[in-house]
Design an enzyme around this catalytic site. Structure first.
Site, PDB file in Angstrom:
ATOM      1  N   ARG A  14      14.560  28.718  59.901  1.00 59.56           N
ATOM      2  CA  ARG A  14      15.078  29.580  60.981  1.00 59.56           C
ATOM      3  C   ARG A  14      14.187  30.822  61.141  1.00 59.56           C
ATOM      4  O   ARG A  14      13.436  30.929  62.098  1.00 59.56           O
ATOM      5  CB  ARG A  14      16.537  29.970  60.669  1.00 59.56           C
ATOM      6  CG  ARG A  14      17.284  30.582  61.848  1.00 59.56           C
ATOM      7  CD  ARG A  14      16.961  32.053  62.093  1.00 59.56           C
ATOM      8  NE  ARG A  14      17.248  32.911  60.935  1.00 59.56           N
ATOM      9  CZ  ARG A  14      16.890  34.187  60.882  1.00 59.56           C
ATOM     10  NH1 ARG A  14      16.263  34.772  61.887  1.00 59.56           N
ATOM     11  NH2 ARG A  14      17.140  34.908  59.797  1.00 59.56           N
ATOM     12  N   ASP A  15      14.243  31.731  60.201  1.00 57.76           N
ATOM     13  CA  ASP A  15      13.473  32.975  60.341  1.00 57.76           C
ATOM     14  C   ASP A  15      11.983  32.651  60.389  1.00 57.76           C
ATOM     15  O   ASP A  15      11.218  33.265  61.135  1.00 57.76           O
ATOM     16  CB  ASP A  15      13.774  33.899  59.150  1.00 57.76           C
ATOM     17  CG  ASP A  15      13.577  35.369  59.485  1.00 57.76           C
ATOM     18  OD1 ASP A  15      12.963  35.670  60.511  1.00 57.76           O
ATOM     19  OD2 ASP A  15      14.040  36.225  58.703  1.00 57.76           O
ATOM     20  N   HIS A 206      16.921  40.723  51.885  1.00 60.05           N
ATOM     21  CA  HIS A 206      16.133  39.928  52.839  1.00 60.05           C
ATOM     22  C   HIS A 206      14.902  40.755  53.212  1.00 60.05           C
ATOM     23  O   HIS A 206      14.941  41.560  54.137  1.00 60.05           O
ATOM     24  CB  HIS A 206      17.043  39.666  54.056  1.00 60.05           C
ATOM     25  CG  HIS A 206      16.431  38.898  55.174  1.00 60.05           C
ATOM     26  ND1 HIS A 206      16.803  37.597  55.485  1.00 60.05           N
ATOM     27  CD2 HIS A 206      15.512  39.236  56.112  1.00 60.05           C
ATOM     28  CE1 HIS A 206      16.143  37.192  56.559  1.00 60.05           C
ATOM     29  NE2 HIS A 206      15.350  38.164  56.960  1.00 60.05           N
ATOM     30  N   HIS A 208      11.094  41.227  54.476  1.00 59.39           N
ATOM     31  CA  HIS A 208       9.862  40.738  55.092  1.00 59.39           C
ATOM     32  C   HIS A 208       8.717  41.426  54.344  1.00 59.39           C
ATOM     33  O   HIS A 208       8.891  42.505  53.778  1.00 59.39           O
ATOM     34  CB  HIS A 208       9.858  41.035  56.596  1.00 59.39           C
ATOM     35  CG  HIS A 208      10.789  40.118  57.340  1.00 59.39           C
ATOM     36  ND1 HIS A 208      10.336  39.036  58.054  1.00 59.39           N
ATOM     37  CD2 HIS A 208      12.134  40.092  57.430  1.00 59.39           C
ATOM     38  CE1 HIS A 208      11.379  38.394  58.569  1.00 59.39           C
ATOM     39  NE2 HIS A 208      12.485  39.014  58.204  1.00 59.39           N
ATOM     40  N   CYS A 239      10.342  38.451  63.122  1.00 61.43           N
ATOM     41  CA  CYS A 239      11.391  38.496  64.144  1.00 61.43           C
ATOM     42  C   CYS A 239      10.713  38.739  65.481  1.00 61.43           C
ATOM     43  O   CYS A 239       9.907  39.652  65.609  1.00 61.43           O
ATOM     44  CB  CYS A 239      12.377  39.611  63.836  1.00 61.43           C
ATOM     45  SG  CYS A 239      13.622  39.787  65.129  1.00 61.43           S
ATOM     46  N   ASN A 248       8.845  36.481  55.996  1.00 64.41           N
ATOM     47  CA  ASN A 248       9.677  36.843  54.846  1.00 64.41           C
ATOM     48  C   ASN A 248       8.832  36.695  53.593  1.00 64.41           C
ATOM     49  O   ASN A 248       7.829  35.991  53.583  1.00 64.41           O
ATOM     50  CB  ASN A 248      10.853  35.873  54.731  1.00 64.41           C
ATOM     51  CG  ASN A 248      11.760  35.923  55.932  1.00 64.41           C
ATOM     52  OD1 ASN A 248      11.463  35.341  56.957  1.00 64.41           O
ATOM     53  ND2 ASN A 248      12.851  36.633  55.804  1.00 64.41           N
TER      54      ASN A 248
HETATM   55  P1  HMG Z   1      22.751  38.089  76.672  1.00 63.49           P
HETATM   56  O1  HMG Z   1      21.722  37.825  77.724  1.00 63.49           O
HETATM   57  O2  HMG Z   1      23.269  39.483  76.546  1.00 63.49           O
HETATM   58  O3  HMG Z   1      23.996  37.084  76.811  1.00 63.49           O
HETATM   59  O4  HMG Z   1      22.160  37.595  75.299  1.00 63.49           O
HETATM   60  P2  HMG Z   1      24.977  36.785  77.965  1.00 63.49           P
HETATM   61  O5  HMG Z   1      26.288  36.487  77.292  1.00 63.49           O
HETATM   62  O6  HMG Z   1      24.921  37.841  79.040  1.00 63.49           O
HETATM   63  O7  HMG Z   1      24.413  35.396  78.581  1.00 63.49           O
HETATM   64  C1  HMG Z   1      23.204  35.331  79.295  1.00 63.49           C
HETATM   65  C2  HMG Z   1      22.643  33.926  79.244  1.00 63.49           C
HETATM   66  O8  HMG Z   1      22.393  33.569  77.883  1.00 63.49           O
HETATM   67  C3  HMG Z   1      23.585  32.869  79.797  1.00 63.49           C
HETATM   68  O9  HMG Z   1      22.777  31.833  80.353  1.00 63.49           O
HETATM   69  C4  HMG Z   1      24.266  32.331  78.564  1.00 63.49           C
HETATM   70  O10 HMG Z   1      24.710  31.001  78.730  1.00 63.49           O
HETATM   71  C5  HMG Z   1      23.122  32.368  77.559  1.00 63.49           C
HETATM   72  P3  HMG Z   1      22.433  31.774  81.927  1.00 63.49           P
HETATM   73  O11 HMG Z   1      23.776  31.703  82.597  1.00 63.49           O
HETATM   74  O12 HMG Z   1      21.680  33.028  82.259  1.00 63.49           O
HETATM   75  O13 HMG Z   1      21.597  30.527  82.029  1.00 63.49           O
HETATM   76  N1  HMG Z   1      23.625  32.486  76.183  1.00 63.49           N
HETATM   77  C6  HMG Z   1      23.407  31.565  75.225  1.00 63.49           C
HETATM   78  N2  HMG Z   1      22.714  30.414  75.222  1.00 63.49           N
HETATM   79  C7  HMG Z   1      22.711  29.710  74.055  1.00 63.49           C
HETATM   80  N3  HMG Z   1      23.327  30.117  72.939  1.00 63.49           N
HETATM   81  C8  HMG Z   1      24.028  31.270  72.902  1.00 63.49           C
HETATM   82  C9  HMG Z   1      24.083  32.042  74.090  1.00 63.49           C
HETATM   83  N4  HMG Z   1      24.673  33.208  74.398  1.00 63.49           N
HETATM   84  C10 HMG Z   1      24.403  33.460  75.683  1.00 63.49           C
HETATM   85  N5  HMG Z   1      24.629  31.659  71.779  1.00 63.49           N
HETATM   86  C11 HMG Z   1      22.168  36.897  73.018  1.00 63.49           C
HETATM   87  C12 HMG Z   1      22.811  37.798  74.072  1.00 63.49           C
HETATM   88  C13 HMG Z   1      22.629  37.366  71.643  1.00 63.49           C
HETATM   89  C14 HMG Z   1      22.603  35.458  73.245  1.00 63.49           C
HETATM   90  C15 HMG Z   1      20.640  37.022  73.152  1.00 63.49           C
HETATM   91  O14 HMG Z   1      20.304  38.371  73.082  1.00 63.49           O
HETATM   92  C16 HMG Z   1      19.887  36.239  72.133  1.00 63.49           C
HETATM   93  O15 HMG Z   1      19.929  35.025  72.078  1.00 63.49           O
HETATM   94  N6  HMG Z   1      19.099  36.948  71.313  1.00 63.49           N
HETATM   95  C17 HMG Z   1      18.255  36.311  70.312  1.00 63.49           C
HETATM   96  C18 HMG Z   1      18.451  36.991  69.030  1.00 63.49           C
HETATM   97  C19 HMG Z   1      17.671  36.296  67.932  1.00 63.49           C
HETATM   98  O16 HMG Z   1      17.815  35.105  67.722  1.00 63.49           O
HETATM   99  N7  HMG Z   1      16.852  37.084  67.224  1.00 63.49           N
HETATM  100  C20 HMG Z   1      16.152  36.590  66.077  1.00 63.49           C
HETATM  101  C21 HMG Z   1      17.093  36.378  64.921  1.00 63.49           C
HETATM  102  S1  HMG Z   1      17.619  37.895  64.137  1.00 63.49           S
HETATM  103  C22 HMG Z   1      16.439  38.162  62.910  1.00 63.49           C
HETATM  104  O17 HMG Z   1      15.443  37.484  62.871  1.00 63.49           O
HETATM  105  C23 HMG Z   1      16.730  39.186  61.854  1.00 63.49           C
HETATM  106  C24 HMG Z   1      17.195  38.565  60.533  1.00 63.49           C
HETATM  107  O18 HMG Z   1      16.237  37.639  60.036  1.00 63.49           O
HETATM  108  C25 HMG Z   1      17.429  39.660  59.482  1.00 63.49           C
HETATM  109  C26 HMG Z   1      16.232  40.629  59.363  1.00 63.49           C
HETATM  110  O19 HMG Z   1      15.096  40.195  59.155  1.00 63.49           O
HETATM  111  O20 HMG Z   1      16.517  41.826  59.469  1.00 63.49           O
HETATM  112  C27 HMG Z   1      18.543  37.811  60.714  1.00 63.49           C
HETATM  113 MG    MG Z   2      14.452  38.192  58.975  1.00 59.54          MG
END
Ligand code: HMG
Ligand code: MG
Length: 300
Positions: A14-15, A206, A208, A239, A248
């Site tokens: 995933r990450d 966690h 990086h 990210c 990571n």
């Molecule tokens: P948004 O645009 O605010 O959501 O996104 P919305 O509810 O307004 O919906 C807009 C569109 O997104 C719609 O589609 C929804 O259907 C779709 P449209 O009608 O425009 O075609 N949508 C989705 N589609 C699939 N799955 C869903 C979903 N939700 C809405 N669950 C949202 C909000 C959170 C979805 C968006 O901002 C997003 O996907 N962000 C990605 C975040 C991400 O994955 N980041 C990387 C992971 S975090 C990380 O790496 C950190 C971590 O490792 C820890 C660390 O290192 O610190 C965990």
């Molecule tokens: Mg991370």
């Protein structure tokens, strides 16, 4: 006192893969996950149910979970930022889900398009529904040692968000040094603050490894009694909403260090190195793991 055993949360699929520029074949992801399980990893974050427009590399998580051959004793989890994500995760029959928030307002906006307070409101029904379906929920707090947009983050803010996630029902919160800027004394200060209010068995770390500090920070966390470590095979990752953030800490490097300290993980290092080499061959790059590089040099 150091823990006698450590649980590794393998976040490579995933990450690690979410930040790749190139398209990665589903078969390569499935092979990686199989090889990680075969190497003895018992917790694998296999995908995420997020917007495919935001993170295209995770768009095939549904198919991935459908095609996965689950091994007994292994938890296959996925990220679910909202109810839509949870519904997909339930359809895909994931074993566990994770919500992800941040200790930085700017990062929260960039990463999940809402404020910290809004994100917690969104997570409430996700946690409730997950529990109603018998799924445990893990929490992430990003930017615990610094933010790519805001710089310094106060331990008090990290404490507040972490406590809120635990109170909402997360069984554990993983503290994310998303951009890898933390250093050991800063890590110690953060953990000292948190551990005054939260027991060590509710926390994971966690890191990086952007600035090469991850292992030193992990050692501090171990000394503070934390026994859950997130890491990524071959040091994959980053990210997409934290520009410049490297992968990571490499799982191989963590296992080598823990082996050297006599701390049990149940992971076979040689098999893990092979899993890392195989995915890096697919990606056309060499492993970021120092241990994998060293072991490859010895066997050449
Ligand atoms: P948004 O645009 O605010 O959501 O996104 P919305 O509810 O307004 O919906 C807009 C569109 O997104 C719609 O589609 C929804 O259907 C779709 P449209 O009608 O425009 O075609 N949508 C989705 N589609 C699939 N799955 C869903 C979903 N939700 C809405 N669950 C949202 C909000 C959170 C979805 C968006 O901002 C997003 O996907 N962000 C990605 C975040 C991400 O994955 N980041 C990387 C992971 S975090 C990380 O790496 C950190 C971590 O490792 C820890 C660390 O290192 O610190 C965990
Ligand atoms: Mg991370």
């Amino acid at each position: 006192m150091l823990p006698s055993s450590v649980k590794i949360v393998e976040v490579g699929p995933r990450d690690g893969l979410q930040n790749e520029k190139q398209v990665i074949a589903l078969a390569a992801k499935l092979q990686l996950i199989d090889e990680l399980a075969a190497a003895g990893l018992t917790y694998i974050e296999a995908g995420s149910f997020v917007s495919p427009k935001w993170v295209p590399q995770m768009a095939d998580s549904q198919q991935l979970f459908q095609q996965l051959t689950k091994q007994a004793g292994v938890t296959y989890s996925a990220l679910t930022p909202n109810m839509q994500g949870l519904q997909s995760a339930l359809n895909a029959k994931v074993d566990e889900v994770a919500i992800f928030g941040a200790a930085s307002e700017s990062f929260s906006m960039r990463n999940i398009n809402c404020s910290i307070a809004e994100s917690l409101l969104r997570f409430e029904p996700v946690i409730e529904q997950a529990a109603a379906n018998g799924l445990k929920v893990r929490g992430y707090v990003s930017c615990v040692l610094g933010c790519p947009y805001e710089g310094g983050i106060s331990p008090a803010k990290v404490l507040q968000v972490t406590q809120q996630m635990l109170a909402m029902g997360c069984y554990e919160v993983s503290l994310g040094d998303t951009v890898g800027v933390g250093t050991p004394l800063k890590t110690e200060k953060l953990l000292n603050t948190l551990l005054q209010h939260i027991s060590a068995d509710k926390l994971a770390v966690h890191f990086h490894d952007t600035y090469g500090q991850a292992l030193a920070n992990i050692l501090i966390a171990l000394q503070q009694g934390i026994s859950v470590i997130d890491s990524s095979v071959a040091g994959l990752g980053g990210c997409p909403y934290a520009k410049g953030a490297a992968g990571n800490v490499a799982t191989e490097d963590v296992i080598y260090m823990l082996n050297g300290m006599g701390i049990e993980t149940g992971v076979n290092l040689a098999a893990l190195v092979t899993a890392g080499q195989n995915i890096m061959r697919q990606l056309g790059r060499s492993s970021q793991s120092k241990v994998a590089q060293a072991m490859a040099a010895v066997t050449q």
